[in-house]
Design an enzyme around this catalytic site. Structure first.
Site, PDB file in Angstrom:
ATOM      1  N   ASP A 103       0.948  -1.281  -0.078  1.00  0.00           N
ATOM      2  CA  ASP A 103       0.200  -0.029   0.138  1.00  0.00           C
ATOM      3  C   ASP A 103       1.107   1.136  -0.169  1.00  0.00           C
ATOM      4  O   ASP A 103       1.364   1.477  -1.122  1.00  0.00           O
ATOM      5  CB  ASP A 103      -0.989  -0.177   1.257  1.00  0.00           C
ATOM      6  CG  ASP A 103      -1.931   1.014   1.441  1.00  0.00           C
ATOM      7  OD1 ASP A 103      -2.528   1.407   0.236  1.00  0.00           O
ATOM      8  OD2 ASP A 103      -2.234   1.374   2.544  1.00  0.00           O
ATOM      9  N   LYS A 131      -1.057  -1.729  -4.503  1.00  0.00           N
ATOM     10  CA  LYS A 131      -1.967  -0.585  -4.659  1.00  0.00           C
ATOM     11  C   LYS A 131      -1.174   0.682  -5.006  1.00  0.00           C
ATOM     12  O   LYS A 131      -0.650   1.608  -4.071  1.00  0.00           O
ATOM     13  CB  LYS A 131      -2.929  -0.241  -3.533  1.00  0.00           C
ATOM     14  CG  LYS A 131      -4.130   0.236  -3.269  1.00  0.00           C
ATOM     15  CD  LYS A 131      -4.536   0.649  -1.770  1.00  0.00           C
ATOM     16  CE  LYS A 131      -5.269  -0.467  -1.339  1.00  0.00           C
ATOM     17  NZ  LYS A 131      -5.530  -0.142   0.014  1.00  0.00           N
TER      18      LYS A 131
HETATM   19  P1  IMP Z   1       1.698  -0.376   3.774  1.00  0.00           P
HETATM   20  O1  IMP Z   1       2.855  -0.243   4.864  1.00  0.00           O
HETATM   21  O2  IMP Z   1       1.102   0.740   3.727  1.00  0.00           O
HETATM   22  O3  IMP Z   1       2.486  -0.735   2.535  1.00  0.00           O
HETATM   23  O4  IMP Z   1       0.506  -1.413   4.116  1.00  0.00           O
HETATM   24  C1  IMP Z   1       1.103  -2.861   4.418  1.00  0.00           C
HETATM   25  C2  IMP Z   1       0.020  -3.494   5.231  1.00  0.00           C
HETATM   26  O5  IMP Z   1      -1.077  -2.603   5.454  1.00  0.00           O
HETATM   27  C3  IMP Z   1      -0.425  -4.615   4.463  1.00  0.00           C
HETATM   28  O6  IMP Z   1       0.466  -5.720   4.862  1.00  0.00           O
HETATM   29  C4  IMP Z   1      -1.956  -4.791   5.046  1.00  0.00           C
HETATM   30  O7  IMP Z   1      -1.789  -5.741   6.220  1.00  0.00           O
HETATM   31  C5  IMP Z   1      -2.284  -3.671   5.538  1.00  0.00           C
HETATM   32  N1  IMP Z   1      -2.979  -3.065   4.435  1.00  0.00           N
HETATM   33  C6  IMP Z   1      -2.768  -2.075   3.379  1.00  0.00           C
HETATM   34  N2  IMP Z   1      -3.851  -1.888   2.488  1.00  0.00           N
HETATM   35  C7  IMP Z   1      -4.955  -2.578   3.258  1.00  0.00           C
HETATM   36  C8  IMP Z   1      -6.330  -2.808   2.618  1.00  0.00           C
HETATM   37  O8  IMP Z   1      -6.621  -1.962   1.772  1.00  0.00           O
HETATM   38  N3  IMP Z   1      -7.061  -3.588   3.738  1.00  0.00           N
HETATM   39  C9  IMP Z   1      -6.313  -4.432   4.548  1.00  0.00           C
HETATM   40  N4  IMP Z   1      -5.088  -4.009   4.993  1.00  0.00           N
HETATM   41  C10 IMP Z   1      -4.277  -3.360   4.375  1.00  0.00           C
END
Ligand code: IMP
Ligand code: MG
Length: 175
Positions: A103, A131
């Site tokens: 994300d 994403k």
């Molecule tokens: P990041 O650190 O923002 O890249 O997010 C990573 C973590 O956030 C992922 O491993 C997910 O566990 C959680 N996450 C990110 N986007 C979503 C979503 O749309 N739904 C649920 N969990 C999410």
């Protein structure tokens, strides 16, 4: 599941299955004779890991680390906490990180940096979903399943406040 929450299916279980098979074929081509260490990030990747490894018909090992960046709902805190670290020496091993979704990139960027310092023979990232519209930190994804829109997703391991991980499809939650 709850009477108020409306879900709509974004990625069906059939699409997930064919995506997982494609990823497994790519991973097989690259790791068949390398006895890789597949490193899942808990909790979100548990279902993807379970399905992915069922398509990998060669020697490998599986480990998990538990990271947390989210608070209780849909907002990322941006700060990554290592809730359960690596108990294994990965020096000289071929490590493949298995993640449900990239994300903002905070979580995977943090983990890849942490693992790199442990001197694995190689280090790559396999993510079921990406994403890219939300990215804040650059992350190289070596094996990407599906690119998804900027919506909060649940199901197939993904949660909202710990709920919905058990859904077999990837859904969008509409409050
Ligand atoms: P990041 O650190 O923002 O890249 O997010 C990573 C973590 O956030 C992922 O491993 C997910 O566990 C959680 N996450 C990110 N986007 C979503 C979503 O749309 N739904 C649920 N969990 C999410
Ligand atoms: Mg995750």
């Amino acid at each position: 599941m709850s009477s108020q929450a409306k879900l709509h299916v974004l990625v069906t279980r059939a699409e997930i299955e064919s995506t997982v098979k494609k990823l497994a074929a790519a991973v097989t081509a690259d790791y068949k004779s390398k006895n890789p260490l597949l490193l899942g990030i808990l909790k979100g990747s548990f279902m993807f890991m379970a399905d992915l490894v069922r398509h990998l018909d060669f020697p490998l090992e599986i480990e998990f680390v538990r990271l947390s960046s989210y608070g209780s709902g849909q907002q990322t805190s941006g700060k990554v906490k290592m809730v359960q670290g690596l108990k294994l020496d990965i020096r000289g091993r071929h490590a493949l990180v298995v993640e449900d979704i990239v994300d903002t990139g905070n979580t995977t960027a943090f983990l890849m940096e942490y693992l790199k310092k442990k001197n694995p023979a190689s280090l790559r990232l396999c993510a079921l979903t990406d994403k890219p519209s939300r990215r804040r930190v650059p992350v190289q994804i070596d094996y990407t399943g599906l690119t998804v829109p900027d919506k909060f997703l649940i199901g197939y391991g993904l949660d909202c406040a710990e709920k919905y991980r058990n859904l077999p499809d990837i859904c969008v939650l509409e409050e």
